[in-house]
Design an enzyme around this catalytic site. Structure first.
Site, PDB file in Angstrom:
ATOM      1  N   HIS A   1       0.854  -1.192   0.000  1.00  0.00           N
ATOM      2  CA  HIS A   1       0.000   0.000   0.000  1.00  0.00           C
ATOM      3  C   HIS A   1       0.891   1.245   0.000  1.00  0.00           C
ATOM      4  O   HIS A   1       1.937   1.261   0.660  1.00  0.00           O
ATOM      5  CB  HIS A   1      -0.919  -0.014   1.227  1.00  0.00           C
ATOM      6  CG  HIS A   1      -2.022   0.986   1.122  1.00  0.00           C
ATOM      7  ND1 HIS A   1      -1.808   2.334   1.309  1.00  0.00           N
ATOM      8  CD2 HIS A   1      -3.329   0.847   0.818  1.00  0.00           C
ATOM      9  CE1 HIS A   1      -2.957   2.972   1.134  1.00  0.00           C
ATOM     10  NE2 HIS A   1      -3.900   2.091   0.828  1.00  0.00           N
TER      11      HIS A   1
ATOM     12  N   GLU B   1      -4.279   2.096  -7.251  1.00  0.00           N
ATOM     13  CA  GLU B   1      -4.637   3.167  -6.320  1.00  0.00           C
ATOM     14  C   GLU B   1      -3.785   4.401  -6.601  1.00  0.00           C
ATOM     15  O   GLU B   1      -2.645   4.496  -6.091  1.00  0.00           O
ATOM     16  CB  GLU B   1      -4.391   2.711  -4.864  1.00  0.00           C
ATOM     17  CG  GLU B   1      -5.286   1.578  -4.415  1.00  0.00           C
ATOM     18  CD  GLU B   1      -5.567   1.650  -2.915  1.00  0.00           C
ATOM     19  OE1 GLU B   1      -6.741   1.586  -2.542  1.00  0.00           O
ATOM     20  OE2 GLU B   1      -4.615   1.791  -2.125  1.00  0.00           O
TER      21      GLU B   1
HETATM   22  P1  13P Z   1      -9.920   5.939   0.398  1.00  0.00           P
HETATM   23  O1  13P Z   1     -11.079   5.117  -0.116  1.00  0.00           O
HETATM   24  O2  13P Z   1     -10.158   6.477   1.779  1.00  0.00           O
HETATM   25  O3  13P Z   1      -9.513   6.991  -0.579  1.00  0.00           O
HETATM   26  O4  13P Z   1      -8.684   4.956   0.566  1.00  0.00           O
HETATM   27  C1  13P Z   1      -8.361   4.122  -0.484  1.00  0.00           C
HETATM   28  C2  13P Z   1      -7.331   3.183  -0.003  1.00  0.00           C
HETATM   29  O5  13P Z   1      -6.218   3.583   0.296  1.00  0.00           O
HETATM   30  C3  13P Z   1      -7.705   1.774   0.144  1.00  0.00           C
HETATM   31  O6  13P Z   1      -6.598   0.976   0.341  1.00  0.00           O
END
Ligand code: 13P
Length: 233
Positions: free
Chosen positions: A85, A157
Site C-alpha cells: 500500500h 490506487e
Molecule cells: P480511500 O477510499 O479512503 O480513498 O482509501 C483508499 C485506499 O487507500 C484503500 O486501500
C-alpha cells in the site's frame, strides 16, 4: 466482483465490535473482504465476509519483534492480504524487495496478495503513470512463477486520489487498467481511491474493473450499503 474493505488504523475494540455487527446487515453478491487492524483478526465471527490482513512480515516466523508472519495469518483464517500500500511504501519506507518477499511468502501459505500500485500527483502530471505502475508490478512479481503471478489481485490506487475525494476520470482509470491487463491478462484488477456512494454511478461504467479497494467508506456501513446497492443495480 470483489469489494475489499481497508479499515487502515481505525476503530477501537468496542467500536470494532459494533462495526462488525453492522457489516453483517450488508447484502451483496460481491466477494466482501474485510481487512481490519491486525489486532482484530482473531475477533471476526464466521460469516459470509472473508478475512484480509493489511500487512504481513517479509520474514518467516522468528525473532522479529512486532511482526506477523504469513503462516500466522493463515492460522487465523486470513485469506487475503494487502501488500505494498502506498501508505506503507511512504511511511514505513517499504521497498520493492520487501514487497516481493511478502507476496512470495503469502502465496506459499495460499493467502491471496492484494498488491497496490499507483502513481503520485507529480508522476501523473508528467504523464508517467504507466511507467511507474509497470515498474512496481515488475518488481513485485519478480520472484513468482507464471502460475503464482496469476493469483495476485492488483489494486490500482492513484496516490493523489487516496483520501482526497478526487477521483481520476473513467478514461484515466481505463487507460491504466487496460495497460495492466495487457501484461497480466489473467489477474483481477481493483480500483481504489476515494470510491464512494456518490461516484460509484460513474465508476461502474468502467467494464474492466473487477472490484474496489475501499478506505474511508469502509468505516461507514450505512453508506457502504448504498454503494453496494448502486453498484449492483
Ligand atoms: P480511500 O477510499 O479512503 O480513498 O482509501 C483508499 C485506499 O487507500 C484503500 O486501500
Amino acid at each position: 466482483m470483489i469489494i475489499a474493505l481497508n479499515n487502515k488504523c481505525n476503530l477501537t475494540k468496542p467500536e470494532f465490535i459494533t462495526y462488525q455487527k453492522e457489516l453483517t446487515h450488508l447484502s451483496t453478491t460481491a466477494t466482501l473482504i474485510l481487512c481490519p487492524s491486525s489486532l482484530y483478526l482473531g475477533e471476526i465471527a464466521p460469516s459470509s465476509i472473508k478475512l484480509g490482513a493489511q500487512n504481513v512480515s517479509s520474514t518467516e516466523c522468528g525473532a522479529y519483534t512486532g511482526e506477523i508472519s504469513a503462516s500466522q495469518l493463515k492460522s487465523a483464517s486470513v485469506k487475503y492480504c494487502i501488500v505494498g500500500h502506498s501508505e506503507r511504501r511512504a511511511n514505513q519506507h517499504e521497498t520493492d524487495d520487501e514487497i516481493a518477499k511478502k507476496i512470495k511468502l503469502l502465496l506459499k501459505e495460499e493467502i491471496i496478495p492484494i498488491l497496490c500500485v499507483g502513481e503520485d500527483k507529480t508522476k501523473r502530471q508528467e504523464n508517467l503513470q504507466l511507467q511507474v505502475i509497470m515498474e512496481e508490478l515488475k518488481m513485485a512479481m519478480k520472484n513468482l512463477s507464471m502460475e503464482e503471478q496469476k493469483k495476485v489481485i492488483i489494486a490500482y490506487e492513484p496516490i493523489w486520489s487516496i483520501g482526497t475525494g478526487i477521483i481520476p476520470t473513467n478514461n484515466q482509470i481505463e487507460e491504466v487498467i487496460n495497460a495492466i491487463k495487457k501484461l497480466y491478462p489473467e489477474n483481477q484488477v481493483l480500483y481504489g481511491g476515494s470510491a464512494n456512494e456518490e461516484n460509484i454511478d460513474e465508476l461502474k461504467n468502467i467494464s474492466c474493473i473487477d472490484g474496489y479497494l475501499i478506505g474511508g467508506l469502509s468505516l461507514k456501513p450505512e453508506k457502504l450499503k448504498i454503494f453496494l446497492e448502486k453498484l449492483e443495480n
